[in-house]
Scaffold this active site. Structure first.
Site, mmCIF file in Angstrom:
data_model
loop_
_atom_site.group_PDB
_atom_site.id
_atom_site.type_symbol
_atom_site.label_atom_id
_atom_site.label_comp_id
_atom_site.label_asym_id
_atom_site.label_seq_id
_atom_site.Cartn_x
_atom_site.Cartn_y
_atom_site.Cartn_z
ATOM 1 N N HIS A 190 4.898 7.200 2.516
ATOM 2 C CA HIS A 190 5.774 5.857 2.634
ATOM 3 C C HIS A 190 5.163 5.295 1.021
ATOM 4 O O HIS A 190 3.432 4.900 0.844
ATOM 5 C CB HIS A 190 5.328 5.945 3.377
ATOM 6 C CG HIS A 190 4.682 5.005 4.330
ATOM 7 N ND1 HIS A 190 4.121 5.628 5.634
ATOM 8 C CD2 HIS A 190 3.886 3.445 3.823
ATOM 9 C CE1 HIS A 190 2.522 4.920 6.038
ATOM 10 N NE2 HIS A 190 2.786 3.259 4.303
ATOM 11 N N HIS B 289 1.307 -1.460 0.049
ATOM 12 C CA HIS B 289 -0.482 -0.305 0.109
ATOM 13 C C HIS B 289 1.111 1.306 -0.001
ATOM 14 O O HIS B 289 2.245 0.985 0.241
ATOM 15 C CB HIS B 289 -1.102 0.005 1.098
ATOM 16 C CG HIS B 289 -0.289 0.133 2.558
ATOM 17 N ND1 HIS B 289 0.383 -1.017 2.994
ATOM 18 C CD2 HIS B 289 0.129 1.479 3.272
ATOM 19 C CE1 HIS B 289 0.699 -0.836 4.412
ATOM 20 N NE2 HIS B 289 0.978 0.325 4.502
ATOM 21 N N GLU C 76 8.167 1.475 4.115
ATOM 22 C CA GLU C 76 7.422 1.054 5.086
ATOM 23 C C GLU C 76 7.876 -1.303 4.858
ATOM 24 O O GLU C 76 7.616 -1.555 3.747
ATOM 25 C CB GLU C 76 5.992 0.944 5.248
ATOM 26 C CG GLU C 76 5.849 0.785 6.836
ATOM 27 C CD GLU C 76 3.934 0.517 7.152
ATOM 28 O OE1 GLU C 76 3.025 0.845 6.064
ATOM 29 O OE2 GLU C 76 3.212 0.054 8.126
ATOM 30 N N HIS D 241 -5.729 -1.991 4.548
ATOM 31 C CA HIS D 241 -5.347 -0.979 3.833
ATOM 32 C C HIS D 241 -4.414 -0.831 2.497
ATOM 33 O O HIS D 241 -3.789 -1.566 2.258
ATOM 34 C CB HIS D 241 -5.199 0.313 4.516
ATOM 35 C CG HIS D 241 -3.320 0.284 4.961
ATOM 36 N ND1 HIS D 241 -3.230 -0.722 5.087
ATOM 37 C CD2 HIS D 241 -2.897 1.551 5.148
ATOM 38 C CE1 HIS D 241 -2.229 -0.817 6.036
ATOM 39 N NE2 HIS D 241 -1.782 0.169 6.028
ATOM 40 N N HIS E 256 1.087 0.345 14.266
ATOM 41 C CA HIS E 256 0.282 0.735 14.467
ATOM 42 C C HIS E 256 -0.797 0.113 15.150
ATOM 43 O O HIS E 256 -1.668 -0.805 14.788
ATOM 44 C CB HIS E 256 -0.147 0.879 13.581
ATOM 45 C CG HIS E 256 1.377 1.368 12.271
ATOM 46 N ND1 HIS E 256 1.375 2.201 12.276
ATOM 47 C CD2 HIS E 256 1.820 1.209 10.745
ATOM 48 C CE1 HIS E 256 2.043 2.327 11.027
ATOM 49 N NE2 HIS E 256 2.457 1.219 10.307
ATOM 50 N N TYR F 135 9.102 2.448 9.457
ATOM 51 C CA TYR F 135 9.128 3.196 8.761
ATOM 52 C C TYR F 135 10.986 3.661 8.618
ATOM 53 O O TYR F 135 11.981 3.604 9.770
ATOM 54 C CB TYR F 135 8.938 4.685 9.147
ATOM 55 C CG TYR F 135 7.248 4.641 8.935
ATOM 56 C CD1 TYR F 135 6.293 4.221 8.339
ATOM 57 C CD2 TYR F 135 6.465 5.505 9.963
ATOM 58 C CE1 TYR F 135 5.043 3.701 7.896
ATOM 59 C CE2 TYR F 135 5.692 5.771 9.578
ATOM 60 C CZ TYR F 135 4.501 4.612 9.039
ATOM 61 O OH TYR F 135 3.205 4.946 9.149
#
Lengths: 306, 306, 306, 306
Positions: C213, C153, C264, C198, C245, C254
């Site tokens: 990112h 993503h 990431e 996501h 997260h 990161y």
């Protein structure tokens, strides 16, 4: 310094049937570093996280198995002390000259009541590819293959376990974290000279001098899973696992090198102290002791050795 | 038996500001077992995988910090031997009667040049909830909270590190797996009396007798992640991590108990042997040595102690 | 088949300042496979577990950042349907001819209200090094570097988030697993067109078209730890992590490529379904939402983008 | 929203021989939350990470096995659409009134050519113990037992696989990530209506309507190991594992509930997309497909079902 005498398993010399296949297995699959091939044909390897020149020695022969298992002692004085104690105990000691193995000092060798040759030595060169000691990284090159960190222990099969135990505890200062006691005698003993749950172990067996497995230490259960992935990818003969041992609590896979010598990848295992009680297993529960998840021995455990 | 003298860190006595909060923290969050509260108000706990009666002692007081750190020795004879060596070295030794702690034999105590009290003892009752030793399961009850397996080590802050090092190596038989050497002297030393990468460590600090952290051992990196989940769920004050130490290679989180004592959950770390070279870190790389991923110290590392 | 329309993020085209350094980073450190360098200088790579020809395209330029992010659709008919819906919505659509990228069919491109270019395409050749489909092994070669399994993503920074959300949900059929709502408007939205937590996310930012990112998927928390080891070993600039997260629950690090584009490595994350409620975060808790263990944003999170 | 029609496996109703033993197993060992016992004796449970009221329903009966497996659809309109497509296909559809299960809307049920009852429904109450959606923690209470996160899939045994496949792909919009094709026909098919590697699977078997296993999703390989520890601790009958499936790549243990219904704990598995080729396995390699490490089926795989 508080660990006196013997420090750890330092060398195993294995017999293999085909050296090229063996090198591919131990170097590319288990992930050891190749060190050298010497004039007599023996091949030397080490794990990436070991400081000294070599730990695994392969010798091409007509039958697989173990030539000897050697413990590194804390100095030549300690070796000399063990020589005296062993001879006083009535066991003959043989000298091996410095340089018989490259970069290795003099060793003493002797045969224990199970028929295995054990050696003790104090001196070996540090490896050129030893872990860094000045502002070190955790590794210089990313570990390869199964990512073996070190030679860890071996399990040997042979007769006369009570004598073996007496010798290791009284002469070599081992203690016994775990044992399997059957009504007609001890089936198996796990012994350590350190805080590892075992440095060497024995199972009662009529034929002397046999190897059940030599074990390499991995970082954790994830690396055990990764090693299993590697075994299937390269069609390596697997015996059993991923599983856990009830004895030592180590997480493990048993598999075979191309010559039929059983290998183990092993991680975890509790920290052993000599003031901890010995864990005792009965025959009814030994299956769970050996294979904690399967809760029974497989046929190969008691019969397949080299 | 080959580990002579001292075996391991056996007891830490911590000062806490509020006992109820402290019990919730050490029992329900770190996952220690509650053992007893005694008449003098001290509370005793142990980790599920420890054999002896207690390892963590909490004492309510007006200021947080460490009362003493005690090593378990291999028998009273060893304790007596250390008493003589310590006194011969010129350090006063105090006797603590058997029973001053429940289930615990007599101890000796003394103050080291960094201003910390260290104790040595040989005898403590086995716990009723010790790991099983007859056909054992790997645990009787599933571990709780952060699943701490044992008291592992502590890091102490104080002055006179060269004297501390000399005392621990010459009198108590520790060796030094790692050290940080700055141009104006040693910043920090990691010392072990076993095969653990450290049993105790010191950082140079003007104020004597301070605690940087007490560490509890977890099974692996996954349990480190799980511990971080627990910390956030229960709003436990976190200092830094999950990360890895370059020094010892251990995987770690630093966090605080409700009184401000820093705790660590720690796993991994290499197997230390006294024939391995000491790893040396320079001031330019010490950040990576302490926090391998961050590669720099955080402000709290050198300033927040109790 | 039940996933209609868009399938997944298929291509990201990144601008890098130095192609050689970028190749070393994405190929040797993140572990992507190099596919080709084309006449216009663009370099194509893919992750070992992706089926199609390429997923990461690098273009050397004077400034770092993202050229476009492209979604693969379920057939040309779906692409044509989206073209109509996008144009009907009032957004101009640009055609990109088949072959503009090697092995890739025609694409449509358009600019969304945050100033980013998004593309949609249906056809790309299968890779010669795609995962096996006849009696497959889980991989043909052991994964390298950080062992990235796929492009996962990206998180983009730009203005007009309400319009972005409306466009993605009404025109492209995404749904919203999580959002951060501040008193003066939406700070951030996480959107998916699949069961991943996501596929794309946005943070409100005055400057249009910025990249926060691009994320690569790893197997698990152990590979996150391994990736952190790799970052330190090769001195890769790290931003934050290993951490988790709160939003998506993914475990993460990161870090930056040599041009300053944030990367990431990400694993885990829940399985998202459109009948699950959207999770809402307030400004008071957004720190924990982004960095579950730190429970606060670092300075770089809201300011460092390319 | 891009996943149209069916969303996921939502309910399994299992027959158990002894309800108390079954509750202990599914609640305390697998770690599901107990929801309710209703007047007809059925017991409802859910995994901690599921949003809706229940997912596992236990019914005490004289024989173990599966009553039905139900898919949650994206709205009543979708259910009505499937009703029409199923009836048009020539399969009779039965109505189940809202409230037949507590908190659950109306369902449709039908028998597929393998003899299993499948149901579809759109409405179920959200659970009072659903994951938080406002500034959520990753869990409210630490997961218990094997830490099952959700009902994941089931594997069913019965005849007429070609008809089953045709029905699931043509009428219910599933696609086929993997299949085992023998010279005399399809042995097994893995089907998904999402991005999970499988939502349901079938093996060819002469007797209709049989259950091979119902699977619960765990976080990762470490939780698989933990689940194995739990199984041995509580003497839960284990079939095979920890191991990996070549098919789906999931990491797994097969074991049995006290009634003999096979359970699976499962993690990992690739992300499936309908534009990915179907993986095809031959009879010579199906052993490795099912059990990637063992590389052969055990006797129980093809014979032990309920």
């Amino acid at each position: 310094m508080s660990q006196e005498g013997l420090l750890r398993p330092g060398i195993i010399q294995l017999r293999v049937l085909d050296m090229d296949e063996a090198i591919t297995h131990y170097r590319d699959r288990i992930g050891l570093d190749y060190v050298s091939t010497e004039e007599d044909g023996r091949v030397y390897l080490k794990a990436f996280d070991e400081f000294h020149r070599h730990s695994v020695v392969l010798r091409e022969a007509d039958s697989a198995g173990i030539d000897f298992f050697a413990f590194k002692a804390d100095g030549q004085e300690a070796v000399d002390g063990f020589r005296k104690r062993i001879e006083d105990y009535g066991v003959a000691v043989e000298d091996v000259a410095a340089g018989e193995m490259p970069g290795t000092g003099k060793r003493i060798g002797f045969t224990i009541p199970s028929g295995h040759r054990i050696e003790i030595y104090a001196d070996m060169e540090l490896s050129e590819t030893a872990p860094e000691t000045h502002n070190p990284y955790i590794y210089k090159d990313e570990p390869r293959g199964m990512r073996a960190q070190r030679l860890d222990h071996c399990l040997l099969y042979g007769p006369n376990l009570p004598e073996v135990e007496k010798f290791f505890t009284e002469v070599l200062d081992f203690h016994i974290p775990e044992r399997v006691d059957l009504p007609d005698g001890t089936l198996a003993i796990w012994m350590t000279v350190s805080n590892k749950a075992h440095d060497i172990a024995f199972v009662n067996h009529p034929e002397p001098g046999k190897l059940h497995h030599v074990a390499f230490f991995l970082e954790d259960w994830n690396d055990i899973g990764h090693a299993a992935d590697v075994m299937t990818r390269y069609d390596i003969s697997r015996d059993l696992g991923p599983t856990r041992h009830g004895i030592t609590r180590g997480q493990t896979i048993y598999f075979f090198d191309p010559s039929g010598n059983r290998n183990e990848v092993f991680c975890g295992g509790y920290t052993a102290y000599k003031d901890h009680p010995t864990r005792i297993w009965d025959g009814n529960h030994v299956g769970r002791g050996i294979f904690y998840y399967e809760r029974q021995l497989n046929d190969a455990f008691l019969s397949v050795v080299t």
